[in-house]
Design a protein around this motif. Sequence first.
Motif, PDB file in Angstrom:
ATOM      1  N   UNK A 280      37.612  45.431  16.309  1.00  0.00           N
ATOM      2  CA  UNK A 280      36.615  46.227  17.020  1.00  0.00           C
ATOM      3  C   UNK A 280      36.739  47.695  16.643  1.00  0.00           C
ATOM      4  N   UNK A 281      37.968  48.193  16.537  1.00  0.00           N
ATOM      5  CA  UNK A 281      38.162  49.586  16.142  1.00  0.00           C
ATOM      6  C   UNK A 281      37.585  49.845  14.752  1.00  0.00           C
ATOM      7  N   UNK A 282      37.797  48.908  13.826  1.00  0.00           N
ATOM      8  CA  UNK A 282      37.262  49.058  12.481  1.00  0.00           C
ATOM      9  C   UNK A 282      35.736  49.065  12.506  1.00  0.00           C
TER      10      UNK A 282
ATOM     11  N   UNK B 182      30.506  54.645  13.532  1.00  0.00           N
ATOM     12  CA  UNK B 182      30.614  56.083  13.789  1.00  0.00           C
ATOM     13  C   UNK B 182      30.246  56.883  12.541  1.00  0.00           C
ATOM     14  N   UNK B 183      30.570  56.361  11.363  1.00  0.00           N
ATOM     15  CA  UNK B 183      30.204  57.067  10.137  1.00  0.00           C
ATOM     16  C   UNK B 183      28.694  57.118   9.955  1.00  0.00           C
ATOM     17  N   UNK B 184      27.985  56.236  10.640  1.00  0.00           N
ATOM     18  CA  UNK B 184      26.521  56.194  10.564  1.00  0.00           C
ATOM     19  C   UNK B 184      25.867  56.848  11.770  1.00  0.00           C
TER      20      UNK B 184
ATOM     21  N   UNK C 113      31.767  43.531  17.246  1.00  0.00           N
ATOM     22  CA  UNK C 113      31.932  44.186  18.548  1.00  0.00           C
ATOM     23  C   UNK C 113      31.481  43.253  19.668  1.00  0.00           C
ATOM     24  N   UNK C 114      30.358  42.578  19.484  1.00  0.00           N
ATOM     25  CA  UNK C 114      29.837  41.676  20.513  1.00  0.00           C
ATOM     26  C   UNK C 114      30.792  40.509  20.755  1.00  0.00           C
ATOM     27  N   UNK C 115      31.291  39.893  19.676  1.00  0.00           N
ATOM     28  CA  UNK C 115      32.183  38.737  19.827  1.00  0.00           C
ATOM     29  C   UNK C 115      33.529  39.134  20.429  1.00  0.00           C
ATOM     30  N   UNK C 116      33.985  40.339  20.156  1.00  0.00           N
ATOM     31  CA  UNK C 116      35.288  40.789  20.643  1.00  0.00           C
ATOM     32  C   UNK C 116      35.167  41.630  21.918  1.00  0.00           C
TER      33      UNK C 116
ATOM     34  N   UNK D 195      24.773  45.046  10.921  1.00  0.00           N
ATOM     35  CA  UNK D 195      24.688  43.818  11.721  1.00  0.00           C
ATOM     36  C   UNK D 195      26.041  43.119  11.886  1.00  0.00           C
ATOM     37  N   UNK D 196      26.833  42.930  10.823  1.00  0.00           N
ATOM     38  CA  UNK D 196      28.152  42.319  11.041  1.00  0.00           C
ATOM     39  C   UNK D 196      29.071  43.176  11.907  1.00  0.00           C
ATOM     40  N   UNK D 197      28.986  44.498  11.774  1.00  0.00           N
ATOM     41  CA  UNK D 197      29.816  45.364  12.617  1.00  0.00           C
ATOM     42  C   UNK D 197      29.451  45.163  14.079  1.00  0.00           C
TER      43      UNK D 197
END
Length: 75
Positions: free
Chosen positions: A51-53, A59-61, A29-32, A23-25
């Motif tokens: 965003x890349x992080x 991607x790991x998931x 992405x949404x905010x940026x 959810x935080x990831x």
Amino acid sequence: MATHARPPSGSLSTVQLRNRMILPARRIITEHWPRVDRCPICRSAWPCPPTETAYDYLATLGQGGWAPPEPRGRR
């Protein structure tokens, strides 16, 4: 008697922690999310480092292609 390794009371399992971090990831992405190829938060070219992080983590998931839904009223 089984001697399963259980997390101590009050701590999260690996799966619970992973699910809570999704959810935080997605929120990052949404905010940026870019407005005309620029990050509205960082003001840098998109994708910005946060965003890349977040995308690297998703991607790991197996969710690296996630994109926020379009705002209502846009088509």
